[in-house]
Design an enzyme around this catalytic site. Sequence first.
Site, PDB file in Angstrom:
ATOM      1  N   LYS A 125       0.820  -1.223   0.000  1.00 25.89           N
ATOM      2  CA  LYS A 125       0.000   0.000   0.000  1.00 25.89           C
ATOM      3  C   LYS A 125       0.849   1.266   0.000  1.00 25.89           C
ATOM      4  CE  LYS A 125      -2.218  -1.229   3.771  1.00 25.89           C
ATOM      5  NZ  LYS A 125      -1.856  -2.645   3.920  1.00 25.89           N
ATOM      6  N   THR A 126       1.812   1.321   0.903  1.00 25.62           N
ATOM      7  CA  THR A 126       2.610   2.535   1.037  1.00 25.62           C
ATOM      8  C   THR A 126       3.382   2.835  -0.233  1.00 25.62           C
ATOM      9  OG1 THR A 126       2.811   2.277   3.433  1.00 25.62           O
ATOM     10  CG2 THR A 126       4.486   3.616   2.341  1.00 25.62           C
ATOM     11  N   GLU A 128      -3.601   5.996   1.385  1.00 24.68           N
ATOM     12  CA  GLU A 128      -3.417   4.598   1.767  1.00 24.68           C
ATOM     13  C   GLU A 128      -4.630   4.164   2.586  1.00 24.68           C
ATOM     14  OE1 GLU A 128      -0.090   2.071   4.311  1.00 24.68           O
ATOM     15  OE2 GLU A 128       0.506   3.868   3.198  1.00 24.68           O
TER      16      GLU A 128
END
Length: 464
Positions: free
Chosen positions: A121-122, A165
């Site tokens: 995600k990051t 995110e």
Amino acid sequence: MSPSVPPTLDRPHFIGIGGAGMSGIAKILAQRGARVAGSDSRESETAAALRALGVTVHVGHDAAHLAQDATAVVVSSAIRPENPELAAARERGVPVVHRSDALAALMEGTRPIAVAGTHGKTTTTSMLAVALTALGADPSYAIGGDLDAPGSNAHHGGGEIFVAEADESDRSFHTYAPEVAIVLNVELDHHANYASLEEIYDSFETFVGKVRPGGTLVVSADQPGAVELTSRVRDMGDLRIVTVGEAEDADVRVVKINPRGLAGEVTVLLDGRMLTFTVSVPGRHYALNAVAALAAGIAIGAPARNLASALAKYTGVKRRLQLKGEAAGVQVIDSYAHHPTEMAADLEAIRGAAEGGRVLVVFQPHLFSRTRELGAEMGDALALADASVVLDIYPAREDPIPGVTSAVVIDAARAAGADVTAGPDRDAVLDAVAGMAKPGDLVLTMGAGDVTDLGPRILARLGS
């Protein structure tokens, strides 16, 4: 008060303001004109970056830190009920707002892209933020890690796009209503909140169901959990689904990934045409993240070729295969990987960049619950390294679980044939790594806890 600040968040107090998710929201609110305050357990570079924006940051937790005119107290799921500032807020009737609700409020009036998945995600959020910024879109963004400096995890942009995110760990991503959603993968994790993979699927289905009518889901065509999710949401409302990956039937198909040391090149088939672009970080999984970012950016309206070129501007985010330095011919790299899938992916990426040197790992298991459920798989992943040292478990928000120690990981690693030792004493770990490492080797500090602090110390010991 800026009109872009919800009244409840005009004078917010953040408990745990130094955390990656909390500090980003605090930063955006401060940039929008809110009078932001908060507290954290320790001093940090992030706290200093927030103060530079005019945010009041207290060190330690005390009811006296909560200002009399605070309009809300913002918390994450990690904040315990007995926290004195939280208790004071409830006693005084100050509204308590979950971090995800605060972020959702900031997304109102924008075109949100929400990036979800068990892993990646990051990185993917960061890739989108950097690329859209390079194209002049000036997006707002909230990321779970710093791009290049403390405080660079968030930005209040002048454009209409908001990239965020979306955290599934506590189901808080159900709060968002994105125009474009990305699901990179779906696996069982966060065992304190999910009892089964079926619960995970249900949670991701709910997230996808929040996509705005006419919106787009970008989802992996390769990862089994993502493929299963796609089959479950295929007939869901007014939803456009774009699959990405190496599968033959992927809408955006990855044709080739060429590793190039600590970078790579990826070629995709998009609308019948080949498109090749550079990914400035190593590893197949990062290349696939970049393709997901490409598809999401196109869905929000960015030109494909321009976006592909702009993705090369992304050079990494802190703790995601971040080069910390080199000493005595040894490179030290930091990895946030803490789930077995992430560990294996990062180790394979580093192995491809090692150019004949050995890969040495200092690993810190994260959370007792995760180690209990996935410790054996963590040990299997460490077999991909030439040698490893395993620290004690980083507890984060959890209390110890009887019988669950880092020995779970060590025993599994040895059973898989790995060269692994226990490292409860950090000074001894520094000596062990410095004694093992030879010119050309790569040392990887790995885990979501404070193992990252050992990188500079290892470099100092190697250089002494």
